[in-house]
Motif scaffolding. Structure first.
Motif, PDB file in Angstrom:
ATOM      1  N   LEU A 186     -10.860   4.498  -1.006  1.00  0.00           N
ATOM      2  CA  LEU A 186     -10.071   3.293  -0.429  1.00  0.00           C
ATOM      3  C   LEU A 186      -9.049   2.769  -0.864  1.00  0.00           C
ATOM      4  O   LEU A 186      -7.893   2.733  -0.092  1.00  0.00           O
ATOM      5  CB  LEU A 186     -11.084   2.681  -0.025  1.00  0.00           C
ATOM      6  CG  LEU A 186     -12.338   4.048   1.588  1.00  0.00           C
ATOM      7  CD1 LEU A 186     -13.064   2.399   2.032  1.00  0.00           C
ATOM      8  CD2 LEU A 186     -11.383   3.924   2.480  1.00  0.00           C
ATOM      9  N   ALA A 187      -9.407   2.574  -2.608  1.00  0.00           N
ATOM     10  CA  ALA A 187      -8.555   1.726  -3.278  1.00  0.00           C
ATOM     11  C   ALA A 187      -7.474   3.105  -3.367  1.00  0.00           C
ATOM     12  O   ALA A 187      -6.163   2.030  -3.345  1.00  0.00           O
ATOM     13  CB  ALA A 187      -9.089   0.947  -4.114  1.00  0.00           C
ATOM     14  N   ASN A 189      -6.186   5.028  -1.749  1.00  0.00           N
ATOM     15  CA  ASN A 189      -5.623   5.713   0.044  1.00  0.00           C
ATOM     16  C   ASN A 189      -5.115   4.464   0.171  1.00  0.00           C
ATOM     17  O   ASN A 189      -3.077   4.359   0.440  1.00  0.00           O
ATOM     18  CB  ASN A 189      -6.254   5.666   0.943  1.00  0.00           C
ATOM     19  CG  ASN A 189      -6.840   7.266   0.641  1.00  0.00           C
ATOM     20  OD1 ASN A 189      -6.302   7.897  -0.127  1.00  0.00           O
ATOM     21  ND2 ASN A 189      -8.750   7.170   1.294  1.00  0.00           N
ATOM     22  N   ALA A 190      -4.848   3.269  -0.365  1.00  0.00           N
ATOM     23  CA  ALA A 190      -4.745   1.781  -0.068  1.00  0.00           C
ATOM     24  C   ALA A 190      -3.500   1.912  -0.810  1.00  0.00           C
ATOM     25  O   ALA A 190      -1.962   1.287  -0.330  1.00  0.00           O
ATOM     26  CB  ALA A 190      -5.565   0.483  -0.018  1.00  0.00           C
ATOM     27  N   THR A 191      -3.485   2.472  -2.042  1.00  0.00           N
ATOM     28  CA  THR A 191      -2.171   1.866  -3.013  1.00  0.00           C
ATOM     29  C   THR A 191      -1.411   3.209  -2.224  1.00  0.00           C
ATOM     30  O   THR A 191       0.177   2.862  -2.142  1.00  0.00           O
ATOM     31  CB  THR A 191      -3.112   2.797  -5.071  1.00  0.00           C
ATOM     32  OG1 THR A 191      -3.358   1.426  -4.926  1.00  0.00           O
ATOM     33  CG2 THR A 191      -1.831   2.754  -5.808  1.00  0.00           C
ATOM     34  N   ALA A 193      -0.808   4.051   0.345  1.00  0.00           N
ATOM     35  CA  ALA A 193       0.172   3.801   1.684  1.00  0.00           C
ATOM     36  C   ALA A 193       0.468   3.225   1.798  1.00  0.00           C
ATOM     37  O   ALA A 193       2.216   2.515   1.691  1.00  0.00           O
ATOM     38  CB  ALA A 193      -0.854   3.160   2.930  1.00  0.00           C
ATOM     39  N   ASN A 194       0.964   1.975   0.620  1.00  0.00           N
ATOM     40  CA  ASN A 194       2.213   0.413   0.280  1.00  0.00           C
ATOM     41  C   ASN A 194       2.895   1.706  -0.074  1.00  0.00           C
ATOM     42  O   ASN A 194       4.220   0.599  -0.759  1.00  0.00           O
ATOM     43  CB  ASN A 194       1.252  -0.233  -0.817  1.00  0.00           C
ATOM     44  CG  ASN A 194      -0.221  -0.555   0.122  1.00  0.00           C
ATOM     45  OD1 ASN A 194      -0.112  -1.304   0.947  1.00  0.00           O
ATOM     46  ND2 ASN A 194      -1.322  -1.216  -0.846  1.00  0.00           N
TER      47      ASN A 194
END
Length: 198
Positions: A186-187, A189-191, A193-194
């Motif tokens: 998740l981390a 994927n979040a990075t 996405a940012n």
């Protein structure tokens, strides 16, 4: 007299052994008896027969003939009385000593009987204590067996619990790895996405 009939020639030989011939006492008491009764005379009423004084049992040591005995008894009356008194005194002392010994023996027997009674009572008490100790020991043995069974069961329960705890810890570790993997994904994927948004 002698009923034998014989010739004058044979009379001398017969006379030397004839049981009916009067012969003088061989102790020279003054009597003549038939030869066949001589031994009876010597053992019986011969005045020269040796005699012990009838007071010999009290200590008289005199010896005399049967014919002299009466005179001896008459002459020694005082001596015989003194000997008899001495004998009685000795016997009285012996009797007193014996009576004392008997009394002491009775006292000792009474003491021994009392001690025996006490020992019997102590023995009964010891038997009771022994029986009680045996019962207590049996009870302790039974309790020890029960405790041993309980300890064994607790050991088995402990082993089972340890296995369950270990299995739970392993499961938690596996779940932790899965959660960590998910968090990391998740981390990531979040990075990503940012970065796209910028």
């Amino acid at each position: 007299g002698c009923p034998a009939a014989m010739s004058a020639h044979a009379l001398e030989g017969h006379d030397s052994g004839c049981p009916f011939k009067p012969v003088d006492c061989t102790r020279h008491c003054g009597r003549s008896v038939q030869r066949q009764h001589l031994e009876e005379h010597l053992a019986g009423d011969c005045a020269k027969k040796p005699m012990f004084c009838p007071f010999q049992f009290v200590g008289c040591t005199a010896t005399c003939s049967q014919g002299e005995l009466h005179a001896h008894l008459a002459a020694a009356t005082t001596e015989h009385l003194m000997l008899a008194c001495k004998k009685l005194s000795t016997q009285d002392q012996t009797l007193k000593s014996f009576t004392k010994d008997v009394a002491e023996a009775k006292a000792a027997a009474t003491t021994a009987a009392a001690e025996c009674t006490t020992l019997r009572a102590q023995l009964r008490d010891l038997r009771k204590e022994h029986d009680a100790a045996v019962k207590t020991l049996a009870a302790h043995d039974s309790r020890a067996k029960k405790l041993d069974t309980t300890v064994q069961k607790l050991g088995q329960d402990h082993n089972n619990t340890a296995k369950e705890v270990k299995a739970g810890l392993n499961k938690l570790a596996n779940d932790h790895v899965k959660v960590r993997t998910t968090v990391d994904a998740l981390a990531k994927n979040a990075t990503a996405a940012n970065g796209t948004a910028t």
